[in-house]
Each structure stands twice: as C-alpha cells, then as structure tokens.
Design a protein around this motif. Structure first.
Motif, PDB file in Angstrom:
ATOM      1  N   ASP A  14       0.853  -1.182   0.000  1.00 40.62           N
ATOM      2  CA  ASP A  14       0.000   0.000   0.000  1.00 40.62           C
ATOM      3  C   ASP A  14       0.889   1.232   0.000  1.00 40.62           C
ATOM      4  OD1 ASP A  14      -2.361   1.461   0.094  1.00 40.62           O
ATOM      5  OD2 ASP A  14      -2.390   1.501   2.280  1.00 40.62           O
ATOM      6  N   MET A  15       0.669   2.131  -0.958  1.00 38.39           N
ATOM      7  CA  MET A  15       1.453   3.350  -1.064  1.00 38.39           C
ATOM      8  C   MET A  15       0.511   4.529  -1.295  1.00 38.39           C
ATOM      9  SD  MET A  15       4.873   4.136  -3.241  1.00 38.39           S
ATOM     10  CE  MET A  15       5.702   2.790  -2.462  1.00 38.39           C
ATOM     11  N   HIS A  73       7.696   3.000   6.482  1.00 35.69           N
ATOM     12  CA  HIS A  73       7.217   1.620   6.383  1.00 35.69           C
ATOM     13  C   HIS A  73       8.351   0.789   5.803  1.00 35.69           C
ATOM     14  CE1 HIS A  73       2.582   1.624   6.687  1.00 35.69           C
ATOM     15  NE2 HIS A  73       3.095   2.505   7.529  1.00 35.69           N
ATOM     16  N   TYR A  86       5.737   6.599   3.860  1.00 34.38           N
ATOM     17  CA  TYR A  86       4.324   6.240   3.778  1.00 34.38           C
ATOM     18  C   TYR A  86       3.502   7.470   4.155  1.00 34.38           C
ATOM     19  CZ  TYR A  86       0.093   3.472   4.657  1.00 34.38           C
ATOM     20  OH  TYR A  86      -1.168   2.939   4.628  1.00 34.38           O
ATOM     21  N   GLU A 121       0.602   9.433   5.563  1.00 27.14           N
ATOM     22  CA  GLU A 121      -0.458   9.200   6.548  1.00 27.14           C
ATOM     23  C   GLU A 121      -1.609  10.192   6.387  1.00 27.14           C
ATOM     24  OE1 GLU A 121      -0.521   6.873   8.956  1.00 27.14           O
ATOM     25  OE2 GLU A 121       1.539   6.135   8.908  1.00 27.14           O
TER      26      GLU A 121
END
Length: 102
Positions: free
Chosen positions: A20-21, A56, A74, A76
């Motif tokens: 997940d990016m 991450h 990553y 947020e």
C-alpha cells in the motif's frame, strides 16, 4: 489521501507482494485577483501535499534469491499548504528593453 497498491523495486530487487502506497491528490484554494488598495494583482497559492509521513519497511527479493529490508515514506495525511506563486514553465516575463544610441 488516495490509495494505491504497487510493487517496490530498488537495485533490481522487488517486493514479493504489492504494498500500500498512499498519495495526495486534490485541489486547494488558489486564486489571483486585483486589489484596488494595492493597485496590483494579489496571488494566493496553495497545493495539496503530505502533512504527516511515517516509515514503512518491506522485504525486497533479489534475482539471486537474497532479500533485504527496504524502508520507504508512507503518507499518513494530506492537506493544503501555502506555497509561492510563480510563473508557469515556458511563460516569459515581459521586460522593458533599453537601448543606447552611439
């Protein structure tokens, strides 16, 4: 904040699975208007960008079978942040030329 799944590749090694990016995308309040008080154009520019990041870590597998941990940024949280208004690439500012006759 938008979500995207992708494989990470670094130094010819790749993540075994998609990770997940998240990324930022959106429009922010940007405008140009004439100010009678300043007798000039006033600009307000802001852009959508990351406001909170974390690290991450994912394992990357190399063609020779080796693996190692790789850390990436990553996203947020995203938000609108003020930025400097500049002329778009390729636009030229007209300047007054002066000549000296001999």
């Amino acid at each position: 904040l938008r979500s995207m799944k992708t494989n990470i590749t670094h130094n010819n090694c790749t993540s075994a699975q998609e990770v997940d990016m998240p990324y930022c995308e959106g429009s922010c309040n940007t405008y140009t208007m004439y100010s009678k008080a300043a007798a000039a154009m006033q600009h307000s520019c802001s852009c959508c960008k990351e406001t909170r990041l974390s690290n991450h870590t994912v394992d990357l597998v190399c063609p020779n079978g080796d693996s190692y941990s790789y850390t990436y940024m990553y996203v947020e949280e995203c938000g609108c942040t003020n930025t400097e208004c500049i002329a778009a690439a390729g636009q030229h500012i007209r300047r007054k030329r002066s000549f000296t006759l001999l």
